[in-house]
Design a protein around this motif. Structure first.
Motif, short mmCIF file in Angstrom:
data_model
loop_
_atom_site.label_atom_id
_atom_site.label_comp_id
_atom_site.label_asym_id
_atom_site.label_seq_id
_atom_site.Cartn_x
_atom_site.Cartn_y
_atom_site.Cartn_z
N ALA A 162 23.63 -9.06 -45.09
CA ALA A 162 23.56 -10.44 -44.33
C ALA A 162 23.49 -9.52 -42.68
O ALA A 162 24.09 -8.63 -42.53
N GLN A 163 23.06 -10.32 -41.60
CA GLN A 163 22.91 -9.77 -40.45
C GLN A 163 24.31 -9.50 -39.61
O GLN A 163 24.36 -8.72 -39.03
N GLU A 164 25.32 -10.36 -40.06
CA GLU A 164 26.77 -10.18 -39.52
C GLU A 164 27.29 -8.80 -39.82
O GLU A 164 27.92 -8.12 -39.05
N LYS A 165 27.09 -8.51 -41.26
CA LYS A 165 27.52 -7.23 -41.70
C LYS A 165 26.68 -5.92 -40.88
O LYS A 165 27.26 -4.76 -40.62
N LEU A 166 25.25 -6.31 -41.03
CA LEU A 166 24.57 -5.40 -40.31
C LEU A 166 24.80 -4.81 -38.76
O LEU A 166 24.96 -3.60 -38.64
N LYS A 167 25.20 -5.90 -38.07
CA LYS A 167 25.42 -5.80 -36.83
C LYS A 167 27.12 -4.85 -36.50
O LYS A 167 27.28 -4.26 -35.62
N TRP A 172 31.71 0.31 -37.63
CA TRP A 172 32.59 0.84 -38.79
C TRP A 172 32.20 2.43 -38.72
O TRP A 172 33.21 3.15 -39.03
N LEU A 173 30.99 2.86 -38.55
CA LEU A 173 30.59 4.29 -38.60
C LEU A 173 31.39 5.07 -37.40
O LEU A 173 31.93 6.33 -37.58
N GLU A 174 31.47 4.37 -36.24
CA GLU A 174 32.19 5.23 -35.06
C GLU A 174 33.67 5.15 -35.26
O GLU A 174 34.39 6.36 -35.30
N ALA A 175 34.32 4.23 -36.27
CA ALA A 175 35.74 4.34 -36.49
C ALA A 175 36.00 5.65 -37.54
O ALA A 175 37.11 6.10 -37.55
N CYS A 176 34.91 5.90 -38.24
CA CYS A 176 35.06 6.80 -39.18
C CYS A 176 35.21 8.37 -38.63
O CYS A 176 35.64 9.26 -39.20
N CYS A 177 34.77 8.39 -37.37
CA CYS A 177 34.59 9.73 -36.51
C CYS A 177 36.07 9.66 -35.74
O CYS A 177 35.77 10.55 -34.99
N GLN A 178 36.74 8.93 -35.74
CA GLN A 178 38.00 8.89 -34.97
C GLN A 178 39.07 10.18 -35.69
O GLN A 178 39.99 9.66 -36.30
N LEU A 179 38.73 11.16 -35.44
CA LEU A 179 39.31 12.54 -36.03
C LEU A 179 39.70 13.55 -35.09
O LEU A 179 39.15 13.46 -34.25
N PRO A 180 40.81 14.21 -35.25
CA PRO A 180 40.92 15.33 -34.32
C PRO A 180 39.94 16.20 -34.43
O PRO A 180 39.23 16.44 -35.19
N ASP A 181 39.54 16.93 -33.28
CA ASP A 181 38.44 17.73 -33.02
C ASP A 181 37.17 17.26 -33.18
O ASP A 181 36.04 18.20 -33.43
N VAL A 182 36.93 15.84 -33.24
CA VAL A 182 35.55 15.21 -33.50
C VAL A 182 35.46 14.20 -32.45
O VAL A 182 36.23 13.69 -32.08
N ARG A 183 33.97 14.39 -31.80
CA ARG A 183 33.75 13.55 -30.65
C ARG A 183 32.49 12.80 -31.22
O ARG A 183 31.32 13.09 -31.92
N THR A 195 14.23 -0.03 -49.82
CA THR A 195 15.37 -0.37 -50.41
C THR A 195 16.51 -0.58 -49.36
O THR A 195 17.57 -1.20 -49.66
N GLY A 196 16.22 -0.83 -48.19
CA GLY A 196 17.11 -1.51 -47.10
C GLY A 196 16.95 -0.82 -45.74
O GLY A 196 15.66 -0.51 -45.37
N PHE A 197 18.02 -0.89 -44.80
CA PHE A 197 18.10 -0.33 -43.61
C PHE A 197 18.72 1.09 -43.86
O PHE A 197 19.43 1.42 -44.15
N GLN A 198 18.10 1.84 -42.55
CA GLN A 198 18.27 3.29 -42.53
C GLN A 198 19.22 3.59 -41.24
O GLN A 198 18.68 2.93 -40.11
N VAL A 227 34.10 2.56 -46.59
CA VAL A 227 33.95 1.38 -45.72
C VAL A 227 32.71 0.79 -46.73
O VAL A 227 32.57 -0.49 -46.77
N TRP A 228 31.69 1.46 -47.14
CA TRP A 228 30.89 1.06 -48.23
C TRP A 228 31.55 0.28 -49.46
O TRP A 228 31.06 -0.68 -49.71
N GLU A 229 32.69 0.76 -50.06
CA GLU A 229 33.13 0.25 -51.02
C GLU A 229 33.91 -0.97 -50.52
O GLU A 229 34.07 -1.99 -51.25
N ARG A 230 34.52 -0.99 -49.39
CA ARG A 230 35.44 -2.14 -49.07
C ARG A 230 34.40 -3.25 -48.64
O ARG A 230 34.66 -4.30 -48.97
N GLU A 231 33.27 -3.05 -48.14
CA GLU A 231 32.30 -4.06 -47.82
C GLU A 231 31.41 -4.50 -48.58
O GLU A 231 30.43 -5.33 -48.36
#
Length: 253
Positions: A162-167, A172-183, A195-198, A227-231
């Motif tokens: 669905a478009q809501e999840k797509l947006k 979600w991906l940005e939140a996965c990068c909130q780690l020490p020494d990671v920008r 097969t879908g969106f890239q 995130v993929w499993e949760r959503e």
């Protein structure tokens, strides 16, 4: 002739010592002793031939023999001479020094020793690679020691959702990068396939240590998997959706 040999020997010694002071990490005691010996033998051979000529000894046949022998010797050690010249090139240009982390072809490791003919590389997998210096001059060598940061880019395929999840996926991906020494740098939709969106995710590890780099990469990818499993999104869902759409097309046909 003797005075010329003595002065030339002193000059050669001065040149060798100057090289030792300028590039001490490349020329060790073994290198210097070899260079001194070669120069000394060449000088005294020149003095011997000159002295015999002045004493009236016929040296034409001797010179011819030395010329033929020298040519044969040069052809025999052509590869060795190429490595020696390449060693001097590496020493003067200094693309790397002992202790640097480099990548040569598909091998990554640390420089253990720059020898007179070969360079020894300790690979990250543990084995020692012995590479001729002539190959190092012609190959593309990537020096990893001067890295200030490491950039990582991954591409993910997301099924037809669905478009809501797509947006929400970039956040979600940005939140996965909130780690020490990671920008975090970017997360964006870059294309659509059957097969879908890239999506493309790019982040920077601000630590040059390869162990830290790999650890942060694993943490980011594990976060994306969670995130993929949760959503409820991923390749499996995309394949099922694609199969359903093909079935609908066949029914319509």
């Amino acid at each position: 002739a003797l005075q010329f040999a003595i002065w030339s020997g002193v000059l050669a010694q001065f040149i060798v010592l100057s090289l030792e002071r300028l590039i001490p990490r490349h020329f060790d005691a073994d290198h210097l002793s070899v260079v001194r010996s070669v120069i000394r033998v060449a000088l005294w051979m020149l003095v011997l031939v000159t002295t015999l000529d002045n004493l009236g000894v016929g040296i034409s046949s001797l010179l011819a023999g030395l010329g033929i022998g020298g040519l044969s010797f040069a052809l025999a050690i052509q590869r060795l001479l190429g490595d020696l010249i390449s060693t001097l090139t590496i020493a003067l240009d200094q693309p790397f020094v002992e202790g640097d982390s480099v990548t040569v072809g598909d091998v990554t490791g640390r420089i253990v020793r720059v020898g007179l003919k070969t360079t020894r590389l300790r690979a990250t997998t543990g084995e020692e690679w012995i590479i001729p210096n002539a190959d190092l001059v012609t190959l593309r060598v990537r020096n990893n020691t001067h890295l200030q940061e490491r950039r990582v880019t991954h591409t993910f395929t997301v099924g037809w959702i669905a478009q809501e999840k797509l947006k929400k996926i970039p956040a979600w991906l940005e939140a996965c990068c909130q780690l020490p020494d990671v920008r975090f740098e970017r997360a964006r939709l870059i294309g659509m396939i059957e097969t879908g969106f890239q999506f493309e995710l790019c982040w920077v590890v601000m630590d040059t240590d390869i162990v830290v780099h790999q650890a942060r990469q694993e943490q980011v990818l594990m976060g994306v998997a969670e995130v993929w499993e949760r959503e409820g999104i991923g390749r499996e869902g995309a394949d099922k959706q694609n199969a359903t759409m093909k079935g609908i097309e066949q029914v319509k046909g």
